[in-house]
Design an enzyme around this catalytic site. Structure first.
Site, short mmCIF file in Angstrom:
data_model
loop_
_atom_site.label_atom_id
_atom_site.label_comp_id
_atom_site.label_asym_id
_atom_site.label_seq_id
_atom_site.Cartn_x
_atom_site.Cartn_y
_atom_site.Cartn_z
N ASP A 8 25.04 37.02 48.96
CA ASP A 8 24.47 38.08 49.69
C ASP A 8 25.03 38.07 51.00
OD1 ASP A 8 23.51 37.46 47.05
OD2 ASP A 8 21.49 38.39 47.61
N GLU A 39 23.99 43.90 49.86
CA GLU A 39 22.74 44.45 50.11
C GLU A 39 22.04 44.22 51.31
OE1 GLU A 39 19.32 44.30 47.89
OE2 GLU A 39 18.86 42.32 48.33
N ASN A 40 22.33 42.83 51.94
CA ASN A 40 21.72 42.59 53.06
C ASN A 40 22.67 42.74 54.35
OD1 ASN A 40 20.48 40.08 51.00
ND2 ASN A 40 19.22 41.69 52.08
N ASN A 66 17.56 44.94 45.51
CA ASN A 66 16.30 45.66 45.44
C ASN A 66 16.43 46.21 46.94
OD1 ASN A 66 16.60 42.82 46.53
ND2 ASN A 66 14.53 43.09 47.37
N HIS A 67 17.29 46.25 47.83
CA HIS A 67 17.35 46.93 49.34
C HIS A 67 18.52 47.75 49.42
CE1 HIS A 67 14.64 44.05 50.93
NE2 HIS A 67 14.91 42.82 50.95
N HIS A 151 20.48 40.40 40.08
CA HIS A 151 19.76 40.34 41.32
C HIS A 151 18.58 40.52 40.89
CE1 HIS A 151 20.27 40.59 45.62
NE2 HIS A 151 18.89 41.43 45.49
N HIS A 176 20.49 37.35 45.23
CA HIS A 176 18.63 37.61 45.69
C HIS A 176 18.26 36.64 46.36
CE1 HIS A 176 15.29 39.78 46.31
NE2 HIS A 176 14.42 38.91 45.61
N HIS A 178 19.09 33.76 47.65
CA HIS A 178 19.97 33.28 48.91
C HIS A 178 20.04 31.59 48.88
CE1 HIS A 178 19.32 36.96 51.75
NE2 HIS A 178 19.97 37.39 50.23
FE LIG Z 1 17.87 40.93 47.27
#
Ligand SMILES: [Fe+2]
Length: 260
Positions: A8, A39-40, A66-67, A151, A176, A178
């Site tokens: 990520d 996604e981050n 999710n983001h 994820h 996810h 991290h």
């Molecule tokens: Fe995530």
């Protein structure tokens, strides 16, 4: 062939790290195909420009989680660009693509799937296990090897997925949480697996966020919008060495520091 999965990307720090390290890492490890979880990139979510930056840095496919929809300007980009994937097991009317089949080395057709877990996640997605079955059935005969970015939050759900897909996917990796896990292995039927490949961003941080802000949140203090931590960064990921028949030979964890 060698597949690199990059964890990520957190904020501009993560993007800078990817730009600084990815091409060299690809050369060093003789990587043929690279999947980056993005996604981050904007903290929560990502913009089309940030996705483009990841492709410029050397990503072949960008996966999400999710983001995905926190920056709404990504919606048309998800529809237009086959090289960026959101989780396949979101509601059927969700914009974008959950999997794709891409050109790999020597004409290999590489199926990449993005799935999201259901344990302790915010949304109510479809069952990721049954979704994987469905997609593989749909794509039967159209791909040579399959890869999955799962994820998810729970180590149990990720491990179960690794065994569920064993022998059907060349590589399954978690994203996810991290924090890179030290359980990389080849499962009994030949799937390369690691519970979480970790993140790409600041090393002195709580999952990418300034430690002070995270501590304040856990203390119950009033907090501002989370900021990406300053200072040294690292690129985390894993290299999967995969045969043309989809059997993984080895998994190597990557953790490469970058003084920003
Ligand atoms: Fe995530």
């Amino acid at each position: 062939m060698k597949i690199l999965a990059v964890g990520d990307i957190v904020g501009e720090a993560g993007l800078d790290t990817l730009h600084a390290l990815l091409r060299r890492l690809k050369r060093t490890h003789e990587v043929d195909f690279t999947v980056v979880n993005g996604e981050n990139a904007a903290g929560r979510g990502l913009t089309p420009q940030q996705a483009e930056e990841m492709f410029d840095a050397g990503a072949d496919v960008v996966t999400l989680g999710n983001h995905t929809f926190q920056k709404r300007q990504i919606v048309p980009y998800l529809e237009e660009t086959p090289y960026i994937l959101r989780p396949a097991n979101l509601a059927p009317q969700t914009p974008g693509h959950g999997f794709g089949i891409f050109d790999g080395p020597q004409g290999a057709r590489i199926l990449v799937m993005n799935l999201i877990g259901r344990c302790d996640m915010q949304y109510g997605p479809d069952n990721p296990f049954l979704c994987a079955d469905r997609i593989l059935k749909e794509a039967q005969g159209k791909y040579d090897i399959a890869l999955c970015d799962f994820h998810a939050n729970a180590t149990s759900e990720k491990l179960a997925m690794g065994y569920y897909l064993d022998g059907r996917f060349a590589a399954v990796w978690g994203t996810h949480t991290h924090v890179q896990t030290a359980d990389e292995r080849v499962n009994p039927k030949g799937t390369g697996y690691i519970t979480d490949i970790g993140m790409t961003g600041p090393t002195v941080s709580v999952l990418g966020v300034c430690p002070e802000q995270s501590i304040a949140m856990f203390r119950g203090d009033l907090t501002e919008y989370f900021k990406t931590a300053p200072g040294e960064c690292a690129l985390s990921g894993a290299v999967f060495e995969v045969e043309r028949n989809g059997i993984c030979r080895s998994v190597t964890r990557i953790f490469e520091r970058f003084a920003r």
